[in-house]
Write a protein that holds these residues in place. Structure first.
Motif, short mmCIF file in Angstrom:
data_model
loop_
_atom_site.label_atom_id
_atom_site.label_comp_id
_atom_site.label_asym_id
_atom_site.label_seq_id
_atom_site.Cartn_x
_atom_site.Cartn_y
_atom_site.Cartn_z
N ASP A 63 0.93 -1.27 0.17
CA ASP A 63 0.09 -0.03 -0.17
C ASP A 63 0.84 1.25 0.01
O ASP A 63 0.63 2.19 -0.60
CB ASP A 63 -1.04 0.06 1.22
N ALA A 186 -11.63 -7.98 -6.31
CA ALA A 186 -12.48 -7.63 -5.28
C ALA A 186 -13.59 -8.85 -4.69
O ALA A 186 -14.19 -9.02 -3.86
CB ALA A 186 -13.03 -6.40 -5.26
N ARG A 257 -9.94 4.49 -8.83
CA ARG A 257 -10.37 4.13 -7.42
C ARG A 257 -9.62 2.96 -6.87
O ARG A 257 -9.14 2.17 -7.22
CB ARG A 257 -11.80 3.31 -8.14
N ARG A 258 -9.87 3.31 -5.37
CA ARG A 258 -9.22 2.17 -4.42
C ARG A 258 -10.18 1.30 -3.96
O ARG A 258 -11.32 1.41 -4.34
CB ARG A 258 -8.50 3.09 -3.43
N GLU A 259 -9.57 0.28 -3.49
CA GLU A 259 -10.62 -0.90 -3.03
C GLU A 259 -11.76 -0.43 -2.03
O GLU A 259 -12.78 -1.26 -2.34
CB GLU A 259 -9.67 -1.89 -2.18
N HIS A 260 -11.51 0.40 -1.27
CA HIS A 260 -12.69 0.75 -0.48
C HIS A 260 -13.79 1.69 -1.18
O HIS A 260 -14.84 1.95 -0.80
CB HIS A 260 -12.17 1.59 0.54
N ASP A 261 -13.25 2.19 -2.50
CA ASP A 261 -14.29 2.82 -3.52
C ASP A 261 -14.92 2.00 -4.18
O ASP A 261 -16.31 2.59 -4.89
CB ASP A 261 -13.40 4.14 -4.17
N GLU A 264 -19.93 -3.34 -3.78
CA GLU A 264 -19.96 -4.49 -3.38
C GLU A 264 -20.20 -5.60 -4.58
O GLU A 264 -21.05 -5.45 -5.69
CB GLU A 264 -21.41 -4.79 -2.59
#
Length: 378
Positions: A63, A186, A257-261, A264
């Motif tokens: 990261d 993801a 975009r990052r993973e948290h963006d 689902e």
């Protein structure tokens, strides 16, 4: 050996048309059944699973290093906007899609926020030549060159952060492909390790070389995704069917975009271990009928080439490609450069050799396929 392979291959996509015991239990893939039948014991694959986990932990892009890259990209974008303020920088490829390592190339494409119409080749080269001047004047960039390849690009190194970049223009397809692979990564924790290990194996064996008429990095990723889609139950579904609205967002909504963006994603009920899946991957493709089937990740299936109406596979020179992997968006053949039988036979041989190495070893290891195994930490 030939008899052993014929018997082992009888449960999978047959290499030869006369193979026996082919079960059409799943209409979404070529003839095949359990991709792990008659393979090493589950307990031996637990060791392989552990090795894969350590391998990924050791090699995956950290990261902190991604943040280092991201800051460099933002600085690069700032210089580009001195020339044309309407352009935004997108990170594409492995550095962004979830399967990057600390040695991954940093690919950047500049997208026009206001007008995403394609430019001519001469317009692209003119843009890059002007952009080159701005980086030269900025002072902290070096090794600046324009590469006049099939896709013209600008190579530049951030001398302060020591990060090299390959900069292209208006690569919206690369942005969309990157975002799609982000979403697949993801979906399930096993996607990234398998793609990373298979890519490194292919690079080690010299078959990850599209410019030499072999596989591309993107093509390998699609092969892994297809294999995971045809498991029972699936490890990943077709996102073109389950998340189509997200795959066709406005391109600007996909910027870095990052993973948290991410939205689902679907969850799998498949509990197969990483070790079992890796062995199954090589078993599946060691017997895959490449010349007869088209890998379609968008449809989560392999379609017989006689059933397609896609001109990329039914007419012209592309029909001659020995490997057929459909690009999920453009529907072109990702592996269109595999035109020489010698190259194709080399490719298929590598899958057979890797399958044999894992199958015949009672205690399979990454070292069986030529990858160094990081030592376990105390």
């Amino acid at each position: 050996m030939a008899l052993v392979r014929a018997l082992r291959g009888s449960f999978f996509c047959p290499v030869a048309r006369h193979s026996v015991c082919c079960f059409h239990d799943n209409a979404t893939r070529p003839p095949g059944s359990n991709p792990l039948s008659s393979s090493p014991s589950t307990s031996s694959k637990d060791k392989l699973t552990d090795e894969i986990s350590r391998y990924v932990y050791h090699h995956r892009q950290s990261d902190s290093f991604f943040q280092h890259k991201y800051e460099a990209v933002m600085a690069l974008e700032e210089v580009a906007r001195r020339y044309r303020d309407e352009y935004a920088a997108f990170i594409t490829g492995s550095s962004m899609n979830g399967v990057g390592t600390n040695t991954s190339d940093t690919d950047i494409t500049l997208i026009n926020r206001d007008n995403q119409a394609a430019l001519s080749r001469s317009e692209v080269i003119n843009f890059l030549e002007n952009l080159k001047t701005y980086y030269e004047e900025a002072g902290n960039y070096g090794e600046i060159n324009i590469i006049h390849g099939k896709v013209p690009l600008l190579t530049v190194r951030d001398m302060e952060r020591d990060i090299p970049f390959d900069v292209t223009l208006d690569g919206s397809s690369a942005v969309r492909n990157t975002y799609m692979l982000q979403l697949y990564s993801a979906c399930d924790y096993r996607v990234v390790p398998l793609i990373m290990v298979v890519k490194d194996w292919a690079k080690k064996r010299g078959i990850k070389a599209a410019h030499q008429g072999l596989l591309s990095s993107y093509g390998i990723s699609l092969m892994v995704l297809h294999y995971l889609q045809v498991q029972q139950p699936w490890v990943v579904p077709s996102l073109h069917k389950t998340m189509k609205q997200h795959l066709y967002l406005d391109i600007m909504e996909m910027q870095n975009r990052r993973e948290h963006d991410l939205p689902e994603t679907p969850t799998s009920n498949n509990t197969t271990s990483l070790g079992e899946l890796l062995c199954g991957f090589f078993r599946y493709y060691a017997a895959f009928q490449f010349e007869d089937y088209i890998i379609q990740v968008a449809e989560a299936r392999a379609l017989h080439s006689q059933e397609t109406i896609n001109p990329a596979f039914s007419s012209g020179s592309l029909k001659k490609s020995f490997v057929k992997i459909e690009e999920p968006f453009s529907k072109s053949n990702v592996s269109h450069s595999i035109l020489k039988r010698g190259h194709f036979m080399r490719l298929r041989t590598e899958f057979v050799v890797a399958d044999d190495a894992l199958f015949y070893d009672s205690n399979p290891s990454l070292s069986c396929i030529g990858l160094d195994v990081p030592k376990a930490e105390d």
